[in-house]
Scaffold this active site. Structure first.
Site, PDB file in Angstrom:
ATOM      1  N   ASN A  86       0.804  -1.227   0.000  1.00  0.00           N
ATOM      2  CA  ASN A  86       0.000   0.000   0.000  1.00  0.00           C
ATOM      3  C   ASN A  86       0.839   1.281   0.000  1.00  0.00           C
ATOM      4  O   ASN A  86       0.414   2.297  -0.547  1.00  0.00           O
ATOM      5  CB  ASN A  86      -0.913  -0.015   1.244  1.00  0.00           C
ATOM      6  CG  ASN A  86      -1.507   1.338   1.525  1.00  0.00           C
ATOM      7  OD1 ASN A  86      -2.466   1.769   0.877  1.00  0.00           O
ATOM      8  ND2 ASN A  86      -0.936   2.069   2.488  1.00  0.00           N
ATOM      9  N   SER A 138      -3.844   2.200  -8.922  1.00  0.00           N
ATOM     10  CA  SER A 138      -4.635   3.429  -9.066  1.00  0.00           C
ATOM     11  C   SER A 138      -5.289   3.391 -10.444  1.00  0.00           C
ATOM     12  O   SER A 138      -4.717   2.815 -11.383  1.00  0.00           O
ATOM     13  CB  SER A 138      -3.707   4.642  -8.989  1.00  0.00           C
ATOM     14  OG  SER A 138      -4.353   5.783  -9.512  1.00  0.00           O
ATOM     15  N   TYR A 151       4.175   8.648 -11.628  1.00  0.00           N
ATOM     16  CA  TYR A 151       3.290   7.901 -10.731  1.00  0.00           C
ATOM     17  C   TYR A 151       2.508   6.841 -11.511  1.00  0.00           C
ATOM     18  O   TYR A 151       2.438   5.681 -11.111  1.00  0.00           O
ATOM     19  CB  TYR A 151       2.334   8.888 -10.049  1.00  0.00           C
ATOM     20  CG  TYR A 151       1.283   8.268  -9.156  1.00  0.00           C
ATOM     21  CD1 TYR A 151       1.597   7.862  -7.861  1.00  0.00           C
ATOM     22  CD2 TYR A 151      -0.033   8.105  -9.597  1.00  0.00           C
ATOM     23  CE1 TYR A 151       0.630   7.304  -7.035  1.00  0.00           C
ATOM     24  CE2 TYR A 151      -1.003   7.552  -8.771  1.00  0.00           C
ATOM     25  CZ  TYR A 151      -0.656   7.159  -7.487  1.00  0.00           C
ATOM     26  OH  TYR A 151      -1.627   6.601  -6.666  1.00  0.00           O
ATOM     27  N   ALA A 153       3.255   5.460 -14.331  1.00  0.00           N
ATOM     28  CA  ALA A 153       4.172   4.402 -14.797  1.00  0.00           C
ATOM     29  C   ALA A 153       4.456   3.420 -13.661  1.00  0.00           C
ATOM     30  O   ALA A 153       4.497   2.203 -13.869  1.00  0.00           O
ATOM     31  CB  ALA A 153       5.467   5.022 -15.302  1.00  0.00           C
ATOM     32  N   LYS A 155       2.521   2.668 -11.132  1.00  0.00           N
ATOM     33  CA  LYS A 155       1.335   1.851 -10.847  1.00  0.00           C
ATOM     34  C   LYS A 155       1.070   0.845 -11.978  1.00  0.00           C
ATOM     35  O   LYS A 155       0.622  -0.277 -11.727  1.00  0.00           O
ATOM     36  CB  LYS A 155       0.107   2.745 -10.628  1.00  0.00           C
ATOM     37  CG  LYS A 155       0.206   3.622  -9.374  1.00  0.00           C
ATOM     38  CD  LYS A 155       0.343   2.790  -8.108  1.00  0.00           C
ATOM     39  CE  LYS A 155       0.270   3.628  -6.853  1.00  0.00           C
ATOM     40  NZ  LYS A 155       0.423   2.827  -5.629  1.00  0.00           N
TER      41      LYS A 155
HETATM   42  N1  LIG Z   1      -5.763   8.695  -2.125  1.00  0.00           N
HETATM   43  C1  LIG Z   1      -6.073   8.396  -3.361  1.00  0.00           C
HETATM   44  O1  LIG Z   1      -6.870   9.104  -4.006  1.00  0.00           O
HETATM   45  C2  LIG Z   1      -5.476   7.182  -4.023  1.00  0.00           C
HETATM   46  C3  LIG Z   1      -6.030   6.783  -5.241  1.00  0.00           C
HETATM   47  C4  LIG Z   1      -5.508   5.672  -5.884  1.00  0.00           C
HETATM   48  C5  LIG Z   1      -4.465   4.969  -5.311  1.00  0.00           C
HETATM   49  N2  LIG Z   1      -3.935   5.379  -4.121  1.00  0.00           N
HETATM   50  C6  LIG Z   1      -2.830   4.588  -3.590  1.00  0.00           C
HETATM   51  O2  LIG Z   1      -3.175   4.130  -2.292  1.00  0.00           O
HETATM   52  C7  LIG Z   1      -1.998   3.981  -1.506  1.00  0.00           C
HETATM   53  C8  LIG Z   1      -2.174   4.743  -0.197  1.00  0.00           C
HETATM   54  O3  LIG Z   1      -2.348   6.109  -0.515  1.00  0.00           O
HETATM   55  P1  LIG Z   1      -2.959   7.170   0.512  1.00  0.00           P
HETATM   56  O4  LIG Z   1      -3.880   8.026  -0.255  1.00  0.00           O
HETATM   57  O5  LIG Z   1      -3.420   6.489   1.730  1.00  0.00           O
HETATM   58  O6  LIG Z   1      -1.635   8.027   0.789  1.00  0.00           O
HETATM   59  P2  LIG Z   1      -1.096   8.712   2.140  1.00  0.00           P
HETATM   60  O7  LIG Z   1      -2.227   9.146   2.995  1.00  0.00           O
HETATM   61  O8  LIG Z   1      -0.104   9.713   1.679  1.00  0.00           O
HETATM   62  O9  LIG Z   1      -0.333   7.490   2.890  1.00  0.00           O
HETATM   63  C9  LIG Z   1       0.810   6.896   2.322  1.00  0.00           C
HETATM   64  C10 LIG Z   1       1.404   5.907   3.303  1.00  0.00           C
HETATM   65  O10 LIG Z   1       2.605   5.357   2.715  1.00  0.00           O
HETATM   66  C11 LIG Z   1       3.695   5.597   3.612  1.00  0.00           C
HETATM   67  N3  LIG Z   1       4.943   5.794   2.895  1.00  0.00           N
HETATM   68  C12 LIG Z   1       5.200   6.658   1.889  1.00  0.00           C
HETATM   69  N4  LIG Z   1       6.501   6.584   1.543  1.00  0.00           N
HETATM   70  C13 LIG Z   1       7.074   5.645   2.338  1.00  0.00           C
HETATM   71  C14 LIG Z   1       8.387   5.138   2.481  1.00  0.00           C
HETATM   72  N5  LIG Z   1       9.411   5.595   1.732  1.00  0.00           N
HETATM   73  N6  LIG Z   1       8.614   4.175   3.404  1.00  0.00           N
HETATM   74  C15 LIG Z   1       7.612   3.714   4.193  1.00  0.00           C
HETATM   75  N7  LIG Z   1       6.341   4.159   4.106  1.00  0.00           N
HETATM   76  C16 LIG Z   1       6.079   5.124   3.197  1.00  0.00           C
HETATM   77  C17 LIG Z   1       3.297   6.860   4.372  1.00  0.00           C
HETATM   78  O11 LIG Z   1       4.007   7.019   5.593  1.00  0.00           O
HETATM   79  P3  LIG Z   1       5.346   7.971   5.729  1.00  0.00           P
HETATM   80  O12 LIG Z   1       5.189   9.071   4.730  1.00  0.00           O
HETATM   81  O13 LIG Z   1       5.379   8.409   7.145  1.00  0.00           O
HETATM   82  O14 LIG Z   1       6.490   7.076   5.402  1.00  0.00           O
HETATM   83  C18 LIG Z   1       1.825   6.557   4.617  1.00  0.00           C
HETATM   84  O15 LIG Z   1       1.693   5.650   5.685  1.00  0.00           O
HETATM   85  C19 LIG Z   1      -0.838   4.499  -2.354  1.00  0.00           C
HETATM   86  O16 LIG Z   1      -0.172   3.411  -2.960  1.00  0.00           O
HETATM   87  C20 LIG Z   1      -1.531   5.348  -3.390  1.00  0.00           C
HETATM   88  O17 LIG Z   1      -0.783   5.437  -4.584  1.00  0.00           O
HETATM   89  C21 LIG Z   1      -4.413   6.469  -3.460  1.00  0.00           C
END
Ligand SMILES: NC(=O)c1ccc[n+]([C@@H]2O[C@H](COP(=O)([O-])OP(=O)(O)OC[C@H]3O[C@@H](n4cnc5c(N)ncnc54)[C@H](OP(=O)(O)O)[C@@H]3O)[C@@H](O)[C@H]2O)c1
Length: 243
Positions: A86, A138, A151, A153, A155
């Site tokens: 995730n 995504s 991004y 690419a 996914k």
């Molecule tokens: N929100 C949307 O609209 C959406 C839509 C489609 C897909 N997604 C996908 O869903 C997933 C979760 O997204 P979200 O919206 O929940 O994002 P978010 O709120 O920004 O959370 C991202 C999580 O990933 C962790 N993370 C990021 N970089 C990291 C690293 N280098 N090492 C360890 N942990 C890391 C962050 O913690 P730290 O930063 O503290 O490390 C956080 O726990 C992602 O893969 C995103 O691409 C999101």
């Protein structure tokens, strides 16, 4: 018997919703992130989850720390039933201007590290002869979005990995699927303006954004025997936006 579920990036957003959802069902949950949030602090203090929740500070790009995390989880819980890839990062910037190190960082977090974490966990799953991998992709992987070429690419790579691994590991009792959410209200999508969000909702057949709870419910389905014949698939959760 409770499942052991390892979720990368469970400190906030979709990851945290899945951490809470699985814990509330009685599963054992292990997660990591770079920074500790108030939500993780309170889960760490909650006596109900003393034996079932494990958090460790870890940067997914640090392969040594990542391997240490996986080993600790395996030693502590004795197995890894489900891996949810995730953790993710996005930078909105046109391709001609995005900094070179940002390109490397997004690909490292969203793709290379997810492949490495999957290798570490599926080695454990192979010895168990069962396991489930769920990759959080995504809708942008298939549809594209201006300013998110790196991004998207990353996914698309994760989705390609999903299909190849499903073929490679199916006969060993391991299923691999992906969830492709549309826009969900988290820190990651916070850059979208109210106007952009309203435009997305107007174009969405179900007239609402998907929620983190919707993503958890699908992850829970893919992590269960109810999806026992499903592997190598990408499941879109976007209210019909991309149908
Ligand atoms: N929100 C949307 O609209 C959406 C839509 C489609 C897909 N997604 C996908 O869903 C997933 C979760 O997204 P979200 O919206 O929940 O994002 P978010 O709120 O920004 O959370 C991202 C999580 O990933 C962790 N993370 C990021 N970089 C990291 C690293 N280098 N090492 C360890 N942990 C890391 C962050 O913690 P730290 O930063 O503290 O490390 C956080 O726990 C992602 O893969 C995103 O691409 C999101």
């Amino acid at each position: 018997m409770s499942r052991v579920i390892l979720i990368s990036g469970g400190s906030k957003g979709l990851g945290l919703a899945m951490v809470n959802g699985f814990l509330q069902q009685g599963d054992m949950v292990a997660t990591f992130s770079r920074s500790l949030t108030e939500e993780i602090k309170s889960l760490n203090k909650n006596p109900t989850y003393l034996d079932s929740f494990f958090y460790q500070n870890c940067d997914i790009c640090d392969a040594v720390a990542l391997q240490d995390f996986v080993k600790t989880v395996h030693n502590r819980f004795g197995k890894i039933d489900v891996l949810i890839n995730n953790a993710g990062a996005a930078t909105t910037q046109v391709s001609t201007l995005i900094a070179l190190d940002q390109i490397d960082q997004i690909l490292a977090i969203n793709l290379s590290a997810a492949i490495k974490l999957t290798q570490m966990c599926t080695r454990v799953m192979l010895t168990q002869q069962h396991g489930i991998v769920i990759n959080i992709s995504s809708i942008i992987a298939a549809r594209g979005y201006a300013g998110l070429s790196t991004y998207s690419a990353s996914k698309a790579g994760l989705e390609a990995m999903t299909r190849s691994l499903a073929r490679e590991l199916g006969s060993k009792g391991i299923r691999v699927n992906a969830i492709a959410p549309g826009y969900v209200d988290t820190d990651m999508s916070a850059d979208l303006s109210k106007k952009q969000l309203q435009q997305i909702i107007r174009r969405t057949p179900l007239a609402a954004l998907a929620t983190a709870e919707d993503v958890f419910l699908t992850a829970d389905f893919l992590a269960s025997n109810r999806s026992q014949s499903i592997t190598g698939q990408i499941i879109t959760i976007d209210g019909g936006l991309t149908c």
